[in-house]
Design a protein around this motif. Structure first.
Motif, PDB file in Angstrom:
ATOM      1  N   ASN A 146      58.366  71.363  12.751  1.00 33.13           N
ATOM      2  CA  ASN A 146      56.982  71.547  13.202  1.00 33.13           C
ATOM      3  C   ASN A 146      56.850  71.260  14.694  1.00 33.13           C
ATOM      4  OD1 ASN A 146      56.120  72.229  10.639  1.00 33.13           O
ATOM      5  ND2 ASN A 146      55.506  70.132  10.111  1.00 33.13           N
ATOM      6  N   ALA A 147      57.551  70.225  15.166  1.00 36.35           N
ATOM      7  CA  ALA A 147      57.504  69.879  16.585  1.00 36.35           C
ATOM      8  C   ALA A 147      58.150  70.968  17.441  1.00 36.35           C
ATOM      9  CB  ALA A 147      58.212  68.547  16.818  1.00 36.35           C
ATOM     10  N   VAL A 148      59.180  71.596  16.920  1.00 30.60           N
ATOM     11  CA  VAL A 148      59.891  72.649  17.659  1.00 30.60           C
ATOM     12  C   VAL A 148      59.053  73.922  17.758  1.00 30.60           C
ATOM     13  CG1 VAL A 148      61.853  74.247  17.515  1.00 30.60           C
ATOM     14  CG2 VAL A 148      62.215  71.792  17.202  1.00 30.60           C
ATOM     15  N   LEU A 169      63.777  68.243  21.490  1.00 27.73           N
ATOM     16  CA  LEU A 169      63.505  68.799  22.819  1.00 27.73           C
ATOM     17  C   LEU A 169      64.428  69.983  23.118  1.00 27.73           C
ATOM     18  CD1 LEU A 169      62.842  65.721  25.141  1.00 27.73           C
ATOM     19  CD2 LEU A 169      61.314  67.644  24.742  1.00 27.73           C
ATOM     20  N   THR A 170      65.698  69.824  22.775  1.00 23.43           N
ATOM     21  CA  THR A 170      66.660  70.909  22.986  1.00 23.43           C
ATOM     22  C   THR A 170      66.279  72.139  22.169  1.00 23.43           C
ATOM     23  OG1 THR A 170      68.411  69.259  23.291  1.00 23.43           O
ATOM     24  CG2 THR A 170      69.109  71.513  22.921  1.00 23.43           C
ATOM     25  N   SER A 171      65.965  71.925  20.896  1.00 22.88           N
ATOM     26  CA  SER A 171      65.615  73.035  20.010  1.00 22.88           C
ATOM     27  C   SER A 171      64.317  73.702  20.447  1.00 22.88           C
ATOM     28  CB  SER A 171      65.481  72.541  18.565  1.00 22.88           C
ATOM     29  OG  SER A 171      66.689  71.956  18.124  1.00 22.88           O
ATOM     30  N   MET A 188      59.137  73.846  32.560  1.00 21.55           N
ATOM     31  CA  MET A 188      59.515  72.609  33.246  1.00 21.55           C
ATOM     32  C   MET A 188      59.858  71.560  32.189  1.00 21.55           C
ATOM     33  SD  MET A 188      57.433  70.118  35.914  1.00 21.55           S
ATOM     34  CE  MET A 188      57.312  71.331  37.224  1.00 21.55           C
ATOM     35  N   LEU A 189      61.091  71.089  32.209  1.00 23.97           N
ATOM     36  CA  LEU A 189      61.573  70.083  31.257  1.00 23.97           C
ATOM     37  C   LEU A 189      61.886  68.806  32.031  1.00 23.97           C
ATOM     38  CD1 LEU A 189      62.716  69.038  28.565  1.00 23.97           C
ATOM     39  CD2 LEU A 189      64.810  70.320  29.027  1.00 23.97           C
ATOM     40  N   ARG A 340      49.281  78.363  42.529  1.00 22.83           N
ATOM     41  CA  ARG A 340      50.513  79.145  42.395  1.00 22.83           C
ATOM     42  C   ARG A 340      51.464  78.491  41.394  1.00 22.83           C
ATOM     43  NH1 ARG A 340      52.112  79.393  48.482  1.00 22.83           N
ATOM     44  NH2 ARG A 340      54.212  79.646  47.576  1.00 22.83           N
ATOM     45  N   TYR A 341      51.562  77.165  41.449  1.00 26.06           N
ATOM     46  CA  TYR A 341      52.438  76.452  40.511  1.00 26.06           C
ATOM     47  C   TYR A 341      51.855  76.482  39.101  1.00 26.06           C
ATOM     48  CZ  TYR A 341      55.863  74.750  43.861  1.00 26.06           C
ATOM     49  OH  TYR A 341      56.894  74.682  44.774  1.00 26.06           O
ATOM     50  N   GLN A 342      50.544  76.405  39.002  1.00 24.33           N
ATOM     51  CA  GLN A 342      49.910  76.473  37.679  1.00 24.33           C
ATOM     52  C   GLN A 342      50.161  77.836  37.018  1.00 24.33           C
ATOM     53  OE1 GLN A 342      45.913  75.558  38.907  1.00 24.33           O
ATOM     54  NE2 GLN A 342      46.066  73.401  38.287  1.00 24.33           N
ATOM     55  N   GLU A 343      50.205  78.883  37.841  1.00 26.25           N
ATOM     56  CA  GLU A 343      50.456  80.225  37.316  1.00 26.25           C
ATOM     57  C   GLU A 343      51.934  80.441  37.008  1.00 26.25           C
ATOM     58  OE1 GLU A 343      48.876  82.650  40.406  1.00 26.25           O
ATOM     59  OE2 GLU A 343      46.792  82.506  39.692  1.00 26.25           O
ATOM     60  N   ARG A 344      52.787  79.760  37.777  1.00 24.66           N
ATOM     61  CA  ARG A 344      54.219  79.938  37.532  1.00 24.66           C
ATOM     62  C   ARG A 344      54.656  79.250  36.250  1.00 24.66           C
ATOM     63  NH1 ARG A 344      59.693  77.927  40.706  1.00 24.66           N
ATOM     64  NH2 ARG A 344      60.985  78.140  38.837  1.00 24.66           N
ATOM     65  N   PHE A 345      54.293  77.972  36.079  1.00 24.32           N
ATOM     66  CA  PHE A 345      54.755  77.206  34.913  1.00 24.32           C
ATOM     67  C   PHE A 345      53.773  77.364  33.762  1.00 24.32           C
ATOM     68  CE2 PHE A 345      56.932  74.875  38.370  1.00 24.32           C
ATOM     69  CZ  PHE A 345      58.231  74.997  37.909  1.00 24.32           C
ATOM     70  N   THR A 346      54.285  77.899  32.658  1.00 18.47           N
ATOM     71  CA  THR A 346      53.441  78.105  31.480  1.00 18.47           C
ATOM     72  C   THR A 346      53.665  77.041  30.403  1.00 18.47           C
ATOM     73  OG1 THR A 346      55.117  79.564  30.490  1.00 18.47           O
ATOM     74  CG2 THR A 346      53.407  80.590  31.861  1.00 18.47           C
ATOM     75  N   HIS A 347      54.816  76.389  30.450  1.00 19.69           N
ATOM     76  CA  HIS A 347      55.133  75.381  29.426  1.00 19.69           C
ATOM     77  C   HIS A 347      55.775  74.148  30.072  1.00 19.69           C
ATOM     78  CE1 HIS A 347      54.639  78.961  26.953  1.00 19.69           C
ATOM     79  NE2 HIS A 347      54.436  78.162  25.923  1.00 19.69           N
ATOM     80  N   PHE A 348      55.328  72.984  29.619  1.00 19.44           N
ATOM     81  CA  PHE A 348      55.838  71.711  30.136  1.00 19.44           C
ATOM     82  C   PHE A 348      56.335  70.864  28.969  1.00 19.44           C
ATOM     83  CE2 PHE A 348      52.676  73.306  33.007  1.00 19.44           C
ATOM     84  CZ  PHE A 348      53.175  73.046  34.273  1.00 19.44           C
ATOM     85  N   LEU A 349      57.507  70.275  29.125  1.00 21.25           N
ATOM     86  CA  LEU A 349      58.059  69.353  28.128  1.00 21.25           C
ATOM     87  C   LEU A 349      58.401  68.043  28.848  1.00 21.25           C
ATOM     88  CD1 LEU A 349      59.233  72.441  27.433  1.00 21.25           C
ATOM     89  CD2 LEU A 349      60.234  71.202  25.521  1.00 21.25           C
TER      90      LEU A 349
END
Length: 759
Positions: A146-148, A169-171, A188-189, A340-349
């Motif tokens: 579920n987390a993945v 996190l890897t998965s 961004m990880l 610009r950075y907000q538009e570039r990065f869509t996912h953060f971990l």
């Protein structure tokens, strides 16, 4: 065997005080104890599971026959006389203590050896029925799966100890790239350490099957490394790597310039603590103008802080904290750049979210504002870095900033056995400010954690080394073991016993020798001068403790030459000081020659009380440091001193241990199979088959500063101390051994309030 011969006298363990056992043990190591029947050398056994007893070094000797002979031939002794000691501290009072024992009945309490006690009344083990899901040839339990796969919107993953958060996190990263078709450059990880970032990349290639090109495009690293790349890209001249203050000595050089303006003694002021406080202020976004100092210490550090920031700005320098603060302000000051950075990065971990600080959180909140696809992973029960500005509040109140956040709890511990997990659960549930969760173990080896009860720090170390040797003899490897402690100073006896053994061991690279601590070094300087009254290095430390400026040294050298006397004798002849100082020097100078002819413990007490060192410690021993206090260092030194008859023996031991510490840090770098000596903080994220936690008494864990905070109505420091114990316990895979010494720093100790319910 309870009786043996030492120096021509019969030793009966039934008539020897417990605090003499370590001395007898070391006599046995040096082949000074013999059997009265066969004449062969014997040693004293000091282990965890069996009572103390003498045993033959030669395995082919019939110990039973020798034991029967000793018991029948040598009748119980009515009086045992051992080296005298001066006093024992109890409830704040020094009670004179003689070691001339009149009868075994009068010392029953001091020789009482307690059986180790297992933790009981634990819930029965029941194997978890969590269904497994296949992903990338990995078995994920339902919570992990579920987390993945929950990839849209804010997600809080509460990952308990040993629950496989790195796998998740890897998965999850692989799922985003391979299943959701998210470009790696848009992810961004963030990991807590550079080592974790490297490990994550390796897993993504090996397990998840990502290509090196995809890994290269993925933005991964620590907060410092990622934020530094951002500021360096946009302001390269301001953030040139050649302008980085990489080492503490570089930062200390700047604040020492400011210290001169305050006329602070460079040898005595705690600059390391000042830098830590400055770092804390910066990480909590507190510039100098917003700080309201609570006391004189903070007023002084605030002055250094202002000077430090101004001098860096003047020369275009920056430190690691500036990378975080600089990136945050860059985005605030340039909203178009932020967009610009907000538009570039869509996912953060974000990994280890429980240890995030204010500047890191606020920056990530800015970056993720557009998509809200922020996945944070952590365990509030493992938040242990408050001194760095880390705050579990960001995790505990995540839903306040992200009301639509989904929460997934990973409650299956795949590291530790059931009884270890159940014991740790009972400890941590006493915390009031935490997210409710209960960890379950994936296996049960039937081995309950247990407590053992050494007399003091010295015996504690001996018993643990004995136990490790026994386990290695049964097939364990040195690298299976970790010995964990609350602070570096607590490892002193442990280090010395391991250095005395043949066991390979590793210690932290930044752990300096106990004898190099400022207060310890200052007190030992008196002993060095008693042996060599012209030791200028030692005299420099003594001048500070006498509240004399270091420039007095030039006067002493001149007087020594002109009047043909020692540097110590020259102290009586100084004229350009206050009359009360002259009077004090005339009193203490004759005492230096007396120190070398007394026992080390007596000499230390003379230095402390008659020569004024206690006054110096009271004024300068604790400044800026809530964790380590100078008075505690003196108590620790007294524990060591009690083992020696002569001052020179103690000084030789100190020199040897300082050299050993330096040598071991070099040698142990290359060890791959070695016992680990670690603070609990440094053990976080690691795991070992067998773990020993030492000094589990009030004042150690929980630490004195947390107990003091509790008396002042603050409960959070005590809860963090409980989290520290929880972290220590959950490092263990198969066995957990917890030490509860009866004495600590020559004072009667009390079991940690965290474990009282078990006892």
């Amino acid at each position: 065997m309870q009786k043996a011969i030492l120096n021509g006298q019969v030793i009966d363990l039934k008539g020897v005080p417990r605090d003499e056992y370590q001395i007898i043990y070391e006599a046995g190591i040096h082949s000074k104890i013999t059997c009265g029947h066969c004449g062969d050398f014997v040693k004293l056994y000091l282990g965890i599971h069996d009572r103390p007893h003498f045993f033959h070094q030669q395995s082919n000797i019939n110990s039973t026959t020798c034991s029967e002979y000793m018991e029948t031939t040598y009748q119980p002794i009515k009086k045992v006389t051992v080296e005298p000691t001066t006093s024992i501290e109890h409830n704040g009072f020094n009670i004179p203590k003689s070691r001339a024992i009149q009868s075994t009945a009068t010392i029953e309490k001091s020789i009482n050896w307690k059986e180790p006690k297992s933790i009981n009344r634990l819930p029965p083990y029941s194997k978890s029925a969590l269904p497994n899901q296949e992903f990338l040839n990995l078995n994920l339990d339902s919570s992990q799966y579920n987390a993945v796969t929950a990839t849209d919107g804010p997600l809080l993953i509460i990952a308990g100890a040993g629950s496989g958060k790195t796998r998740v996190l890897t998965s999850r990263t692989a799922f985003l790239i391979k299943e959701q078709m998210i470009e790696p450059k848009n992810i961004m990880l963030v990991t807590f350490t550079s080592k974790s970032a490297i490990e994550m990349k390796e897993r993504l290639i090996k397990v998840a099957g990502l290509t090196p090109q995809q890994i290269h495009s993925l933005v991964t690293g620590t907060f410092h490394s990622i934020f530094y790349k951002i500021v360096m890209h946009h302001e390269p001249y301001r953030w040139k790597s050649t302008n980085l203050l990489k080492w503490d000595y570089q930062k200390e050089k700047i604040i020492k310039e400011a210290a001169r303006e305050l006329t602070l003694d460079e040898k005595e002021f705690a600059f390391d603590q000042a830098l830590q406080l400055i770092g804390y202020w910066k990480n909590t976004l507190l510039p100098p103008e917003l700080i309201k100092p609570k006391d004189q210490w903070e007023e002084r550090v605030l002055f250094l802080y202002r000077y430090y920031e101004n001098r860096k700005k003047e020369y275009g320098l920056f430190d690691f904290d500036d990378m975080l603060v600089g990136c945050y302000h860059l985005f605030l000051e340039q909203p178009d750049l932020l967009k610009r950075y907000q538009e570039r990065f869509t996912h953060f971990l974000i990994d280890e979210f429980q240890d995030i600080n204010k500047v890191q959180y606020e920056t990530i909140k800015l970056l993720s504002h557009t998509t809200k696809n922020l996945c944070v992973v952590g365990d509030d029960d493992q938040s242990i870095y408050a001194f760095r500005g880390s705050d579990p509040t960001f995790m505990l109140e995540f839903e306040k900033d992200y009301p639509n956040a989904r929460i997934v709890t990973l409650s299956q511990n795949y590291r530790s056995s059931h009884m270890i997990v159940a014991s740790a659960n009972r400890i941590i549930t006493r915390n009031l400010r935490r997210r409710e969760k209960k960890m379950n173990a994936s296996f049960n080896n039937g081995q309950a954690p247990f407590f053992f009860f050494p007399y003091n720090e010295e015996e504690e170390a001996t018993m643990i080394v004995t136990d490790i040797k026994e386990k290695i003899k049964d097939g364990a490897a040195p690298s299976d073991f970790a010995i964990l402690y609350r602070t570096h100073t607590a490892s002193r006896a442990m280090f010395e016993r391991l250095a005395q053994s043949n066991l390979p061991f590793k210690l932290e690279q930044d752990s300096d020798s106990f004898y190099n601590r400022r207060i310890v070094r200052g007190l030992l300087a008196y002993l060095h001068l008693s042996k060599d009254p012209n030791d200028t290095d030692a005299l420099g430390h003594v001048l500070s403790s006498l509240f004399l400026k270091q420039n007095v040294m030039n006067d002493l050298k001149a007087i020594s030459i002109l009047e043909d006397c020692s540097m110590i004798q020259a102290l009586e002849k100084i004229t350009n000081i206050q009359p009360f100082q002259q009077k004090k020097l005339r009193k203490i100078v004759p005492m230096f020659s007396r120190l070398k002819s007394t026992s080390p413990i007596t000499a230390i007490e003379m230095i402390e009380r008659e020569m004024g060192f206690a006054e110096y410690v009271k004024k300068n021993g604790n400044e800026g440091n809530t964790i380590e206090k100078g008075s505690d260092d003196i108590r620790d030194l007294k524990v060591v001193a009690k083992k020696f008859k002569h001052v020179q023996e103690l000084l030789d031991h100190v020199s040897h241990m300082v050299a050993m510490n330096k040598e071991m840090k070099q040698i142990s770098k290359h060890y791959t199979d070695a016992v680990q000596l670690l603070t609990i903080h440094r053990s976080k994220g690691l795991e070992f088959k067998h773990v020993y936690i030492i000094g589990t008494v009030d004042g150690s864990i929980p630490h004195d500063f947390a107990l003091e905070s509790l008396r002042n109505g603050e409960n959070e420091p005590l809860e963090e101390e409980r989290r520290l114990l929880y972290v220590a316990m959950t490092r263990a895979e198969e066995s957990l051994t917890i030490s509860v010494p009866e004495m600590r720093r020559n004072k009667i100790s009390h079991p940690s309030r965290f474990i009282k319910e078990f006892l």
